[in-house]
Design an enzyme around this catalytic site. Structure first.
Site, short mmCIF file in Angstrom:
data_model
loop_
_atom_site.label_atom_id
_atom_site.label_comp_id
_atom_site.label_asym_id
_atom_site.label_seq_id
_atom_site.Cartn_x
_atom_site.Cartn_y
_atom_site.Cartn_z
N GLY A 43 -37.10 41.93 159.55
CA GLY A 43 -37.16 43.32 160.01
C GLY A 43 -37.74 44.25 158.96
O GLY A 43 -37.17 45.30 158.65
N SER A 44 -38.92 43.88 158.43
CA SER A 44 -39.49 44.73 157.37
C SER A 44 -40.75 45.47 157.81
O SER A 44 -41.54 45.92 157.00
CB SER A 44 -39.75 43.91 156.10
N ARG A 47 -40.52 48.26 159.46
CA ARG A 47 -40.17 49.69 159.46
C ARG A 47 -38.92 49.92 158.61
O ARG A 47 -38.25 48.97 158.20
CB ARG A 47 -39.85 50.14 160.89
N VAL A 63 -35.19 36.97 165.12
CA VAL A 63 -34.18 36.25 164.32
C VAL A 63 -33.04 35.67 165.18
O VAL A 63 -32.33 34.78 164.73
CB VAL A 63 -33.59 37.13 163.19
N TYR A 93 -21.66 46.97 167.03
CA TYR A 93 -22.37 47.05 165.74
C TYR A 93 -21.39 46.86 164.57
O TYR A 93 -21.68 46.11 163.63
CB TYR A 93 -23.07 48.41 165.68
N ALA A 134 -18.52 45.34 164.60
CA ALA A 134 -18.03 43.95 164.58
C ALA A 134 -19.08 43.04 163.95
O ALA A 134 -18.75 42.16 163.14
CB ALA A 134 -17.72 43.49 166.01
#
Ligand code: NAP
Length: 244
Positions: free
Chosen positions: A9-10, A12, A61, A152, A154
Site C-alpha cells: 500500500g505505498s 498513496r 494483500v 478496524y 479489532a
C-alpha cells in the site's frame, strides 16, 4: 548492494511517504498497490529519482495467489528481501449494529490477514538470509478502541498480537518484528472525516497538530535499520501524545 524494502500500500498516504524516505536513505523500494495504478506510477517515478532499481507490483494483500505471485517477482528481480512493511489498510466505519458482515470481513482480510499472508512469504526469504525486519502498521485505535470502528480496531489490535507472536517465532534467526501505532495522520483516509470530528480530535492531541506521513516514515526507517538492532516485539506509538 542496496537493501530491498517491500512496502504494501505505498501508492498513496503513509506508504508513499515511507517509499520516498527509504529511497532517499538508499534502499531499493518495491511499491505495492491494489487498484490505483496512476498513483502507484507517480510514486514510483519519484522513488526512482533516488533509487533507479526500484519497481512496483500490483497485488491485493488479502489474496493469497496474488501475494505469492508478487513474491515470485521479488525473488526473480532481487533474490532477497531485507525489510517488509505491512502498511496496506482500509476502513469501513460504522456502529456495530449497522455494520455489515461484508464490511467486517473486508477490513479484517486486508488489514490483518493481508499482513499474515505477506509476512509468510517474506519470512521464507528472510529465514534463508537469517536477517530481516518486519514492520506492521497498527493504529492507536487498536489499543484504545474507537466507537464506529469495531472492525478496524479489532484488525489493528490483531496486528499487535501477530507482531509479538512473529517476533518470538523469528527472533533466533535475526529477524525482528515490530509495530507502529500511529495516532491521527493527515492522509486521504482521515481527510474524509467530518470537520467537527477532526476539531474534536485535535483537542485531544497534546502536540496540537495532526501527524504527517513523514512522521511515520522516520519511525519506520529507525525500526528497519541498524539503529534498532535490539528492538523486537514492540509497538511504537507515534501520536503527538494523544495516548500515553
Ligand atoms: P490511504 O491513504 O488510504 O492508503 C492506503 C494504501 O493501501 C493505498 O496505497 C492502497 O492502494 C493500499 N491498499 C488498500 N487496500 C489494499 C489491498 N487489498 N492490497 C494492497 N494494497 C491495498 O491510507 P493511509 O492513511 O496512508 O494508511 C496507511 C496505513 O496506516 C493503514 O494500514 C492505516 O490503517 C494505518 N493508519 C493510518 C492512520 C491515519 O491517521 N491515516 C492512523 C493509524 C493507522 P491503492 O492506491 O491501489 O488503493
Amino acid at each position: 548492494m542496496s537493501k530491498i524494502v517491500l512496502i504494501t500500500g505505498s501508492s498513496r498516504g503513509i506508504g508513499k511517504a515511507m517509499a520516498l524516505a527509504f529511497a532517499r536513505a538508499g534502499y531499493t523500494v518495491i511499491v505495492n498497490y491494489r487498484g490505483n495504478q496512476e498513483a502507484a506510477e507517480a510514486t514510483l517515478a519519484q522513488v526512482q529519482t533516488y533509487s533507479p532499481e526500484s519497481m512496483m507490483i500490483q497485488a491485493d494483500v488479502a489474496d493469497n495467489e496474488g501475494v505469492r505471485a508478487m513474491f515470485q517477482t521479488v525473488k526473480k528481480q532481487y533474490g532477497r528481501l531485507d525489510v517488509l512493511i505491512n502498511n496496506s489498510g482500509i476502513n469501513r466505519d460504522g456502529m456495530m449494529l449497522r455494520m455489515t458482515e461484508a464490511d467486517f470481513d473486508q477490513v479484517l482480510n486486508v488489514n490483518l490477514k493481508g499482513a499474515f499472508l505477506v509476512s509468510k512469504e517474506a519470512g521464507r526469504l528472510m529465514l534463508r538470509q537469517k536477517s530481516g525486519s518486519i514492520i506492521n502498521m497498527s493504529s492507536i485505535v487498536g489499543v484504545i478502541g474507537n466507537a464506529g470502528q469495531c472492525n478496524y480496531a479489532a484488525a489493528k489490535a490483531g496486528l499487535i498480537g501477530l507482531t509479538k507472536s512473529l517476533a518470538k517465532e523469528l527472533a533466533s534467526r535475526n529477524i525482528r518484528v515490530n509495530a507502529i501505532a500511529p495516532g491521527f495522520i493527515d492522509t486521504e483516509m482521515t481527510a474524509k472525516l467530518p470537520e467537527d470530528v477532526k476539531k474534536q480530535m485535535l483537542g485531544e492531541i497534546p502536540m496540537r497538530r495532526f501527524g504527517t506521513p513523514e512522521d511515520i516514515a522516520k519511525t519506520a526507517l529507525f525500526l528497519a535499520g541498524a539503529d534498532s538492532t535490539y528492538i523486537t516485539g514492540q509497538v511504537i506509538h507515534v501520536n503527538g501524545g494523544m495516548w500515553m
